[in-house]
Enzyme design. Structure first.
Site, PDB file in Angstrom:
ATOM      1  CD  GLU A 132      60.952  65.134  52.501  1.00 47.33           C
ATOM      2  OE1 GLU A 132      61.360  66.011  51.603  1.00 47.33           O
ATOM      3  OE2 GLU A 132      61.777  64.645  53.318  1.00 47.33           O
TER       4      GLU A 132
ATOM      5  CG  HIS B 145      65.487  64.954  54.402  1.00 48.00           C
ATOM      6  ND1 HIS B 145      63.849  66.062  53.928  1.00 48.00           N
ATOM      7  CD2 HIS B 145      66.172  66.402  53.919  1.00 48.00           C
ATOM      8  CE1 HIS B 145      64.282  67.060  52.824  1.00 48.00           C
ATOM      9  NE2 HIS B 145      65.860  67.384  53.017  1.00 48.00           N
TER      10      HIS B 145
END
Length: 696
Positions: free
Chosen positions: A250, A293
Site C-alpha cells: 500500500e 494506517h
C-alpha cells in the site's frame, strides 16, 4: 501523528544507508556471531511451535486463545504479571523468566495494550523468545524505535508487528494473532501483507481457488515494522511447502521497492522461480494524507503507490488490481511455470479436510456500541506555531537565525526523520531544497535511537549537503543544528523535523520558517498521555468538520475533493478502503470519500458512516464494501437496516457487497429487507452496478 508545517509537502527521503555503529546494550550473547537478520527463520511456524500469551488472562487474549486452541495451535500457557496458577487449563506464570524456563516457548503472542506494549516486547527480547508477535494498534513510534534499536543488538528474537494481524501457518494449523480463521485453508501459497483487511480478502480468493495458504505474515500498517516484505520473501523462497508468493502492499514507505529489488535478484539467480503476484493499495490516495494506517502516507521524496506498482511490475511481479483476482491469476501462473497445479490442488484439499473453516464456529458476542478507538493520524497546523516548539532547541545553536523569508534557490534540505527500512531515525540531507528534485537528491544517514547521531554520521550528512566548502562557522552551526534537532526529535517524539537552510552574506546559517515541517506522533499522547504540550496545538476548527466528527466514533473519514466524484464509500479496514477507491476508478467511477469503519465495525458505526457520507451533495450512490474478517457480515447488514430506519437516506441508492464471515446471513438480511438495496457477491459486478447508477 501531529504535523506542524508551513508548506504542503512533508518530505521524507527515499534512499538508505547502513547504520555505522552498533548499540551498546545487548540482550543476546551471540551478537558477535550473528545479527537480527539471521532471525528470519524464526518465522517458520507450524505444528511444532510452542506458543504462549503475554496478557494471558485478559478478555481479548482469552477469547483469542480459545479459538487458536480449537484451530490446533500448540498453546502451552501464558503470563500475567503477579498471577500464577492455571488459565484455560494451561499454566499461568507471573513473568516471562519463569515462562521461558518452564514452558520453553518458541513464540509469544503479545496481547498487551498499547501503553505497555513496548515494555512487554522488550521483556520478550530479554527472555530471548524466538518469535514475538505484537498486534496492538497505536503503540507510540518512539517506543517501537527503542524496541528496534534493541532488536539490532541481538540474534535470538524476531518481531512481527506491531499493528499487525500476526502470522498464521494454515498448513500447520498454527495461528499467532487475530486472523479470522474461517477464511484460511491449508495449502501452498505464501502471503505477506501490510493491510489486515486486504490480506483477508486475498486469503479468501486463494482459498476459493483451492490453492490454500502455507504461511501468511502480517507486516502491519505502522511506520516501522519488525518484519518487512523482504524478510517474508526470504522465508517463502526456501519453504518447501510454498509454491507461489503473494505481496499485498500500500501507499507509504519503501517496503515494496525493497521487495522489488529482492525479486529482481531472485529471478536472476533462480532457474525455476516461484510465481509472484502483487497488489498495491492507495493508487489514488491524495498526497499528504494519512490513509487510516499510521504508516499509510507517501511523503515527498518517496515513491507514490502508482510508482511502486510499476516498480514491482518491472521487477517481475504479476500485478492485480483487486485481491479478488489473486486466486485465478496464481493458478494460471503456477501452470505456466511448469508446476503440476492438479497435484498442488490435491495436496491442499487433502490437508483441508480437518480445516477449522469447515467447523461450526461459535458466535462471538458483538456489543451494540463499542468504545471507539481514536484513529486520527495527522493534522495540519499553521506555520506560526513552528517557532514555539523549536525555540528551546534553536537557542542551543549559536549563530543560527530563524528567518521569516522563503528559502532561496540555492538553499539546502535538512531533516531528522525515520528510515523505515533501517527501522531507525536518520539524518536526511540534500544539496538542494527544490521539492521537484528531492526524490533523486536526498540521502538518509541512519543512527541508533538511543545514542543519537555520531560525529562521523553528521559529517557524512553535511558532505552530502555540499556544505563541506562552506565557511567554518556555517559548518559548525549546521552540525550543532543537527544535534539540536535530533534531541528535539527524541524528546518530543517527532516523525519528521525538516526545513531549508541557507548561508547569509556574513557566513552564518539561516533556517527558513516557511519551509519547516514539524510532524509528531500523536499515539504518544493518545496511548500514554505524553507530549500534551504538542497535542494541545491542534486546531480542530481548521479541519474538515466531518473528519473531526468521524474520529469521535472511531471512524477514519477523508473527503476526496474531485468535483466529478459521485460515489460514497463505506468500507471496513484502511487497506480495503484504499483499494476500493482505486478499483472504482478502473470501472469508470470516482469516490467522494475514503471511509474506514475500523476492523471491528459495529451497527452504530455503520449508521454514523452513512450520516457522514450523505452530507456530501455530490453523492449519487453509496457503495458498501465489507469483507467480514473480524467484522460479522450479519451485523453489518443489520447496521445498514438501522441506518435506513434512523437516517434520512435522501433516496440515495445503496449497493452492498458483503463477503467473508457470515456473508450468507448478511446477504439474506439485505435481500429480505424490502428496502431499495442491491446485494452482490463479487466486487466487479457490484462496482459495475455502482458506476452505472452514478453515471445516470
Amino acid at each position: 501523528m501531529v504535523a506542524l508545517r508551513a508548506s504542503q509537502a512533508s518530505l521524507i527521503p527515499s534512499t538508505s544507508k547502513h547504520i555505522s555503529r552498533t548499540a551498546r546494550r545487548t540482550f543476546s550473547s551471540s551478537i558477535a556471531r550473528k545479527s537480527y537478520e539471521d532471525t528470519v527463520q524464526n518465522l517458520r511456524i507450524g505444528k511444532h511451535t510452542r506458543v504462549i500469551y503475554q496478557g494471558f488472562t485478559g478478555r481479548v487474549a482469552t477469547g483469542n486463545a480459545k479459538d487458536s486452541i480449537a484451530y490446533g495451535t500448540n498453546i502451552v500457557g501464558g503470563v500475567t504479571p503477579g498471577k500464577e496458577g492455571e488459565h484455560l487449563g494451561l499454566p499461568l506464570l507471573p513473568n516471562l523468566r519463569k515462562a521461558k524456563e518452564q514452558l520453553k516457548p518458541d513464540a509469544t503472542a503479545v496481547f498487551v495494550a498499547a501503553p505497555q506494549c513496548g515494555k512487554a516486547i522488550e521483556e520478550a527480547i530479554e527472555a530471548e523468545i524466538p518469535l514475538i508477535v505484537s498486534v496492538a494498534e497505536h503503540i507510540p513510534l518512539h517506543d517501537i524505535m527503542r524496541v528496534a534499536s534493541i532488536l539490532k543488538t541481538q540474534s535470538k528474537s524476531r518481531l512481527v508487528g506491531a499493528n499487525a494481524p500476526g502470522i498464521i501457518a494454515p498448513i500447520g494449523y498454527c495461528r499467532i494473532g487475530f486472523q479470522p480463521l474461517p477464511t484460511f485453508a491449508p495449502g501452498h501459497i505464501g502471503i505477506v501483507a501490510k493491510s489486515g483487511t486486504l490480506s483477508y480478502e486475498t486469503v479468501a480468493s486463494i482459498s476459493r481457488s483451492g490453492l490454500g495458504q502455507s504461511l501468511c505474515i502480517g507486516m502491519g500498517g505502522d511506520i516501522i515494522a519488525g518484519t518487512n516484505m523482504v524478510d517474508a520473501l526470504k522465508v517463502f523462497e526456501h519453504d518447501p511447502e510454498t509454491e507461489g508468493i503473494v505481496i499485498v502492499g500500500e501507499v507509504g514507505g519503501r517496503a515494496e521497492e525493497d521487495a522489488a529489488e529482492w525479486i529482481k535478484d531472485y529471478l536472476k539467480r533462480t532457474s525455476k522461480p516461484k510465481p509472484i503476484v502483487a497488489l498495491v493499495g492507495g493508487l489514488h490516495a491524495p498526497t499528504g494524507r494519512i490513509m487510516g494506517h499510521a504508516g499509510a502516507w507517501a511523503a515527498g521524496g518517496e515513491r507514490l503507490a502508482k510508482e511502486k506498482y510499476s516498480v514491482l511490475q518491472e521487477a517481475g511481479a504479476t500485478m492485480v488490481d483487486h485481491p479478488e483476482n489473486f486466486g485465478g491469476v496464481m493458478k494460471t501462473l503456477l501452470s505456466q511455470s511448469g508446476r503440476d497445479v492438479s497435484k498442488i490442488l490435491s495436496n491442499a484439499q487433502s490437508q483441508q479436510k480437518r480445516g477449522y473453516h469447515t467447523l461450526r464456529r461459535r458466535p462471538s458476542p458483538v456489543p451494540r456500541r463499542a468504545v471507539p478507538q481514536q484513529q486520527q493520524r495527522g493534522l495540519l497546523l499553521g506555520k506560526d506555531q513552528a517557532k514555539g516548539p523549536l525555540e528551546p532547541y534553536l537557542s542551543q545553536v549559536d549563530g543560527v537565525a530563524l528567518s521569516s523569508d522563503a528559502a532561496p534557490k540555492d538553499a539546502h534540505y535538512l531533516a531528522i526523520t525515520v528510515d523505515r527500512t533501517e527501522r531507525s531515525p536518520c539524518i536526511a540531507t540534500s544539496p538542494t531544497a527544490d521539492e521537484s528534485q528531492l526524490g533523486q537528491r536526498v540521502r538518509r544517514f541512519p543512527y541508533d535511537w538511543r545514542q543519537g547521531p555520531s560525529d562521523a554520521t553528521i559529517k557524512q550528512a553535511l558532505e552530502h549537503m555540499q556544505l563541506d566548502a562552506a565557511p567554518p562557522a556555517a559548518m559548525a552551526q549546521a552540525s550543532a543544528l543537527i544535534q539540536a534537532l535530533s534531541k528535539m526529535y527524541k524528546a518530543k517524539e517527532a516523525v519528521t523535523l525538516s526545513g531549508s537552510v541557507s548561508i547569509d552574506k556574513n557566513g552564518n546559517l539561516r533556517l527558513h520558517e516557511p519551509s519547516l515541517v514539524l510532524q509528531f506522533d500523536d499515539a504518544a499522547y493518545r496511548s500514554n498521555k505524553r507530549q500534551e504540550d504538542i497535542h494541545s496545538l491542534r486546531r480542530r476548527e481548521n479541519e474538515v468538520p466531518e473528519e473531526v466528527e468521524a474520529e469521535k466514533d472511531g471512524i477514519v473519514f477523508i473527503k476526496l475533493e474531485d468535483p466529478e466524484a459521485s460515489i460514497g464509500t463505506l468500507v471496513n479496514g484502511a487497506g480495503l478502503a484504499m483499494n476500493t477507491v482505486d478499483a472504482l476508478r478502473l470501472h469508470g467511477g470516482k469516490a467522494t470519500n475514503f471511509l474506514d469503519t475500523g476492523g471491528k465495525a459495529t451497527s452504530e458505526t455503520v449508521k454514523k458512516s452513512f450520516e457522514l457520507i450523505l452530507r456530501d451533495p455530490r453523492v449519487k450512490v453509496i457503495f458498501v464494501n465489507i469483507f467480514g474478517g473480524l467484522t460479522d457480515g450479519g451485523m453489518i447488514a443489520e447496521g445498514i437496516l438501522l441506518a435506513f430506519k434512523e437516517v434520512d437516506m435522501k433516496n440515495v441508492p445503496v449497493i452492498v457487497r458483503i463477503r467473508g464471515t457470515n456473508e450468507e446471513k448478511g446477504q439474506k438480511i439485505i435481500a429480505d429487507s424490502g428496502l431499495s438495496l442491491e446485494a452482490f457477491d463479487g466486487f466487479a459486478e457490484a462496482a459495475k452496478r455502482v458506476v452505472e447508477i452514478a453515471n445516470k
